[in-house]
Design a protein around this motif. Sequence first.
Motif, PDB file in Angstrom:
ATOM      1  N   THR A   6     -29.341 -11.213 -16.808  1.00  0.00           N
ATOM      2  CA  THR A   6     -30.502 -11.722 -17.536  1.00  0.00           C
ATOM      3  C   THR A   6     -30.464 -13.243 -17.428  1.00  0.00           C
ATOM      4  N   LEU A   7     -31.604 -13.829 -17.065  1.00  0.00           N
ATOM      5  CA  LEU A   7     -31.734 -15.283 -17.000  1.00  0.00           C
ATOM      6  C   LEU A   7     -32.689 -15.726 -18.101  1.00  0.00           C
ATOM      7  N   THR A   8     -32.458 -16.904 -18.629  1.00  0.00           N
ATOM      8  CA  THR A   8     -33.391 -17.458 -19.615  1.00  0.00           C
ATOM      9  C   THR A   8     -33.779 -18.864 -19.207  1.00  0.00           C
ATOM     10  N   THR A   9     -35.003 -19.207 -19.520  1.00  0.00           N
ATOM     11  CA  THR A   9     -35.519 -20.557 -19.337  1.00  0.00           C
ATOM     12  C   THR A   9     -36.004 -21.024 -20.705  1.00  0.00           C
ATOM     13  N   LEU A  14     -35.861 -13.443 -18.078  1.00  0.00           N
ATOM     14  CA  LEU A  14     -35.936 -12.659 -16.858  1.00  0.00           C
ATOM     15  C   LEU A  14     -34.879 -11.571 -16.982  1.00  0.00           C
ATOM     16  N   ARG A  15     -35.311 -10.308 -16.985  1.00  0.00           N
ATOM     17  CA  ARG A  15     -34.414  -9.188 -17.273  1.00  0.00           C
ATOM     18  C   ARG A  15     -34.580  -8.084 -16.238  1.00  0.00           C
ATOM     19  N   ALA A  16     -33.663  -7.156 -16.273  1.00  0.00           N
ATOM     20  CA  ALA A  16     -33.681  -6.035 -15.334  1.00  0.00           C
ATOM     21  C   ALA A  16     -34.939  -5.187 -15.511  1.00  0.00           C
ATOM     22  N   PRO A  17     -35.535  -4.730 -14.404  1.00  0.00           N
ATOM     23  CA  PRO A  17     -36.636  -3.766 -14.509  1.00  0.00           C
ATOM     24  C   PRO A  17     -36.088  -2.443 -15.056  1.00  0.00           C
ATOM     25  N   ALA A  18     -36.922  -1.741 -15.814  1.00  0.00           N
ATOM     26  CA  ALA A  18     -36.499  -0.481 -16.431  1.00  0.00           C
ATOM     27  C   ALA A  18     -37.661   0.508 -16.463  1.00  0.00           C
ATOM     28  N   ALA A 112     -36.065 -20.803 -11.790  1.00  0.00           N
ATOM     29  CA  ALA A 112     -34.851 -20.137 -12.283  1.00  0.00           C
ATOM     30  C   ALA A 112     -34.325 -19.149 -11.254  1.00  0.00           C
ATOM     31  N   ALA A 113     -35.213 -18.388 -10.622  1.00  0.00           N
ATOM     32  CA  ALA A 113     -34.806 -17.427  -9.599  1.00  0.00           C
ATOM     33  C   ALA A 113     -34.214 -18.151  -8.390  1.00  0.00           C
ATOM     34  N   ARG A 114     -34.822 -19.260  -8.009  1.00  0.00           N
ATOM     35  CA  ARG A 114     -34.312 -20.028  -6.871  1.00  0.00           C
ATOM     36  C   ARG A 114     -32.928 -20.598  -7.188  1.00  0.00           C
ATOM     37  N   ALA A 115     -32.749 -21.124  -8.395  1.00  0.00           N
ATOM     38  CA  ALA A 115     -31.436 -21.648  -8.795  1.00  0.00           C
ATOM     39  C   ALA A 115     -30.390 -20.546  -8.754  1.00  0.00           C
TER      40      ALA A 115
END
Length: 180
Positions: A6-9, A14-18, A112-115
Amino acid sequence: MITIPTLTTERLTLRAPALSDFDTLTAFYASDRSKFVGGPMTAELTWRQLATEIGHWQLRGFGRWIVDETASGRTIGMVGLWCPEGFPEPEVGWDLFEGSEGKGYATEAGAAARAYAYGEVGLTTLISLVKPANTPSARVCARLGAWHDSDFTHERWGALQVWRHPAPEDLAEGGMEAYA
């Protein structure tokens, strides 16, 4: 089995699809809004797309996240890394759901995804593939510091622009904020 982080800005999670995202994804992929990313499509095809999104993590070790607006918990899109067979190289991409555009969410989540791609996955290059008519997506690429590098023809999606993102060392020199 891979664990999807999980990423946060500042504003987003940004979390796993479910499976619980199926109805939201079905509504998105049934709409004209999905025309640049393989839609519109039926619920049955959306199910397959959700399974593909989750499976991509297992096969490649990276993938796309479901994006929630942290303050409200509202699901606003899907953003992340994508490199299925037939793509020229790994991509960072974004799909925003109705009502989520124009708020800087794609740029924030894309950065965030690129980082994550450069820092955690160890990728050294990223592109974004953009349909020529998708000017909002091209503007997000530009805000992230990417440039229209070349063109590519995909066997199903046809003509696409290849937007090249700055390399990790270029971002380190100018800082992430220089491209967001």
